[in-house]
Design an enzyme around this catalytic site. Structure first.
Site, PDB file in Angstrom:
ATOM      1  CB  THR A  47      29.512  78.438 -48.080  1.00 51.17           C
ATOM      2  OG1 THR A  47      29.386  78.047 -49.442  1.00 51.17           O
ATOM      3  CG2 THR A  47      28.296  77.975 -47.316  1.00 51.17           C
ATOM      4  CB  SER A  48      32.847  80.237 -44.307  1.00 49.11           C
ATOM      5  OG  SER A  48      33.006  78.841 -44.392  1.00 49.11           O
ATOM      6  CE1 TYR A 110      13.935  75.596 -54.369  1.00 46.16           C
ATOM      7  CE2 TYR A 110      13.743  77.092 -56.222  1.00 46.16           C
ATOM      8  CZ  TYR A 110      13.148  76.280 -55.279  1.00 46.16           C
ATOM      9  OH  TYR A 110      11.791  76.141 -55.261  1.00 46.16           O
ATOM     10  CE1 TYR A 136      32.471  73.974 -51.604  1.00 46.65           C
ATOM     11  CE2 TYR A 136      31.573  76.186 -51.483  1.00 46.65           C
ATOM     12  CZ  TYR A 136      31.867  74.976 -50.885  1.00 46.65           C
ATOM     13  OH  TYR A 136      31.549  74.788 -49.569  1.00 46.65           O
ATOM     14  NE  ARG A 141      25.945  75.278 -46.980  1.00 54.73           N
ATOM     15  CZ  ARG A 141      26.084  75.881 -45.808  1.00 54.73           C
ATOM     16  NH1 ARG A 141      27.008  75.469 -44.946  1.00 54.73           N
ATOM     17  NH2 ARG A 141      25.332  76.907 -45.478  1.00 54.73           N
ATOM     18  CE  LYS A 164      35.482  74.702 -50.021  1.00 58.83           C
ATOM     19  NZ  LYS A 164      34.770  75.857 -49.395  1.00 58.83           N
ATOM     20  CB  ILE A 206      38.949  76.139 -49.514  1.00 60.60           C
ATOM     21  CG1 ILE A 206      39.809  76.466 -50.745  1.00 60.60           C
ATOM     22  CG2 ILE A 206      38.129  77.358 -49.096  1.00 60.60           C
ATOM     23  CD1 ILE A 206      39.034  76.873 -51.973  1.00 60.60           C
TER      24      ILE A 206
END
Length: 295
Positions: A47-48, A110, A136, A141, A164, A206
């Site tokens: 994501t980062s 989504y 994850y 999000r 994560k 992470i």
């Protein structure tokens, strides 16, 4: 787990961009600096790394570049998740082929999924993967969360090896740790919860914070693993304001602004990410200066 992907801190690397696309010169420099600073592992295209804005070709090339630049110096985990199972399989197979040490696979976003759908999704990816998966969980999000009992089912797959966990709910994370009984390695996905998650059996984080403070962030885990829990907790609290500043706008907007201020990249973002609002940027710069960073 007897076969850990990594122990300690893995930096969730940003993806530097320029007007032509991916800025590989800056990316390589970031990778080298992280490793020279003693980071335990690296994550590419999470994501980062603004993975939702990458084309398939860019995504693959970034993973390939990261594997080659790291060159085995630390474990390299590739972000390969998608809300399309077939796309996640394609990226995970590619990461396997080019030599990544693990794959970070986010829950479908989504379109989401039921818990049965999550089991089917992750199982389908793991069946095709030759490398271990880190699941994850970041429902804030994605709108889709993995329940503790679902982890128990997923732990049965030999290539589903770790979590994560970024759901923010310590009680839920403790429940997960109790249910999986060490069958899945546990990593914090939130920098403000590193020590709490280590205290219930976690083996690392992470991290976004380690993009700017790699050596200092790894010290949190080093102290904890050495038995200096009070020392680890003191560092957790010391960096709290900087952590909050790095998340005062949507990640990775602040961390890219931070690295740009350090001269590590140009700070360019891809829409829908937009430049940091000035009051928030000043808060971030102040927090960075308080930690001795020259900005």
């Amino acid at each position: 787990m007897s076969n850990e992907i990594f122990r300690g801190i893995a930096t969730a690397l940003i993806t530097p961009f320029n007007d032509k696309g991916v800025d590989y010169e800056s990316y390589g420099r970031l990778i080298d600096w992280q490793i020279e600073s003693g980071i335990d592992a690296l994550v590419s295209c999470g994501t980062s790394g603004e993975s939702p804005t990458l084309s398939v070709e860019e995504h693959k090339e970034i993973i390939r570049f990261a594997v080659e630049r790291v060159a085995g110096r630390v474990p390299l985990v590739a972000g390969t998740g998608s809300n399309c199972t077939e796309s996640a399989i394609e990226l995970t197979e590619f990461a396997s082929e080019v030599g990544a040490d693990g794959a970070l696979v986010v829950t479908p976003y989504y379109n989401k999924a039921t818990q049965a759908g999550l089991v089917a999704h992750f199982t389908a990816i793991a069946d095709k993967s030759k490398i271990p998966l880190i699941l994850y969980n970041v429902p804030s999000r994605t709108g889709c969360g993995i329940q503790p009992q679902t982890y128990v089912k997923l732990a049965e797959h030999e290539r589903i090896q770790a979590i994560k966990e970024a759901n923010g709910d310590i009680s839920r994370i403790v429940e997960t740790a109790a249910l999986v009984q060490g069958k899945l390695d546990l990593y914090s996905g939130n920098d403000d919860q590193i020590v709490p998650i280590l205290s219930v059996g976690g083996i690392g984080c992470i991290s976004v914070l380690s993009n700017v403070l790699p050596r200092e962030t790894t010290e949190i885990c080093k102290r904890f693993f050495a038995g200096d829990v009070a020392g680890a907790a003191a560092l957790q609290l010391r960096y709290l304001e900087l952590i909050h500043a790095l998340f005062c706008e949507v990640n990775p907007i602040p961390v890219k602004a931070a690295l740009a201020a350090m001269g590590m990249c140009g700070g360019k973002l891809r829409l829908p990410m937009t430049p940091m609002e000035e009051p928030n940027r000043q808060r971030l710069l102040k927090a960075m200066r308080e930690q001795g960073l020259r900005v």
